[in-house]
Write an enzyme that holds these catalytic residues in place. Structure first.
Site, short mmCIF file in Angstrom:
data_model
loop_
_atom_site.label_atom_id
_atom_site.label_comp_id
_atom_site.label_asym_id
_atom_site.label_seq_id
_atom_site.Cartn_x
_atom_site.Cartn_y
_atom_site.Cartn_z
N SER A 44 1.05 -1.05 0.18
CA SER A 44 -0.04 0.15 0.11
C SER A 44 0.65 1.09 -0.04
CB SER A 44 -1.16 0.19 1.30
OG SER A 44 -0.08 -0.61 2.45
N GLU A 45 1.91 1.65 0.48
CA GLU A 45 3.10 2.52 0.65
C GLU A 45 4.60 2.38 -0.14
OE1 GLU A 45 -0.99 4.54 2.04
OE2 GLU A 45 0.43 2.90 2.79
N THR A 46 5.39 2.63 0.48
CA THR A 46 6.78 2.43 0.18
C THR A 46 7.48 3.79 0.37
OG1 THR A 46 6.81 0.80 -1.73
CG2 THR A 46 9.03 2.30 -1.92
N HIS A 75 1.16 4.54 8.62
CA HIS A 75 2.15 3.19 9.10
C HIS A 75 3.02 3.14 8.09
CE1 HIS A 75 1.57 1.13 5.15
NE2 HIS A 75 2.84 0.92 5.11
#
Length: 281
Positions: A44-46, A75
């Site tokens: 969902s994210e990097t 997060h």
């Protein structure tokens, strides 16, 4: 070779929480490759970490979903703070994000951040459309505290309370309805749905953002912070909330959120589960 780490965030155990890839020194990655790297991980994210622009701060952090760069997410901040602490950063740090500098603390296993940006109420989407987007009935929604509200602390979510955990378990994203909602209520986050059932100071939640290649998110710190800010404004007092998310996905997460006159504090644990190298040369 560019090192990377993978963390499970908002959990103390591997294979729980929300996955995050952290590139602790992204200076060797070309600008045009950042989105490609995030899409390659497909979490969902990097996060991509750079030296701070202000030498008084700890680092500059850019956050990418598989489809876009975003100014803030919970997060990624928790996981990146733990990664920096494990690399020797001070326990008290300031990260430069798209929403501005953010104060964080981490001992390498747990982390917290304080969001001081103001809560924005963008609109109140049609409850029937929101129910369609969640594949439930309008009668399943709870309006006692608030109707469905699109709100933001830097990233917009439609926040909806349902009547029970059984209803929460039945929710699932309807792509056609979410596309319709995104066209009617455009925001930087494509009609993302944060839906919860409440039991006192405990919330059970799910988050769907399929138009951003996130069918379901196991832990969403930014949405949790926004929901806490919204409820504290409505109830006109500070709150200490525990938010459980990701249960239906088999990736249980626990997010601690508290509100005060200074802002919203989000806290949780993070566990490093992988490390490796990007071979882009």
């Amino acid at each position: 070779m560019t090192p990377y780490f993978v963390y499970d965030v908002f959990t103390e155990k591997p294979f729980g929480g929300n996955q995050l890839a952290v590139i602790p020194d992204a200076r060797t990655i070309a600008e045009e490759d950042l989105q490609k790297v995030a899409r390659e991980f497909n979490f969902s994210e990097t996060t991509f970490v750079y030296p701070a622009e202000d030498k008084a701060n700890t680092a500059k952090v850019r956050i990418f979903t598989p489809t876009m760069e975003i100014p803030f997410a919970g997060h990624p901040v928790i996981g990146t703070a733990c990664a920096l602490a494990q690399k020797g950063a001070s326990e008290n740090m300031v990260l430069e994000l798209g929403v501005g500098p953010m104060t964080c603390k981490s001992d390498g296993k747990t982390a917290s951040f304080e969001a001081t940006q103001p809560l924005e109420i963008l609109c109140e989407p049609d409850p029937a459309l929101v129910a369609d987007a969640l594949s439930i009935n309008t009668g399943d929604l709870l309006f006692h505290a608030h109707p469905p509200v699109m709100a933001s602390l830097g990233l917009a979510f439609t926040i909806t309370e349902v009547k029970s955990r059984d209803i929460l378990a039945r929710t699932t994203p309807d792509i056609a309805a979410i596309r319709k909602g995104n066209a009617r209520y455009p925001s930087g986050w494509d009609f993302a749905q944060f839906v919860y059932a409440r039991d006192g100071n405990t919330l059970y939640a799910r988050m769907f953002a399929p138009l951003d290649n996130i069918p379901e998110d196991p832990a969403t710190g930014s949405a949790s912070a926004t929901t806490a800010a919204l409820l504290a404004r409505i109830e006109d007092h500070d709150l200490d909330l525990t938010i459980h998310q990701g249960v239906e996905m088999g990736r249980p997460s626990q997010i601690m959120v508290s509100t005060s006159s200074k802002g919203i504090t989000v806290a949780g644990q993070a566990r490093r589960v992988m490390k490796g190298y990007l071979l882009l040369g």
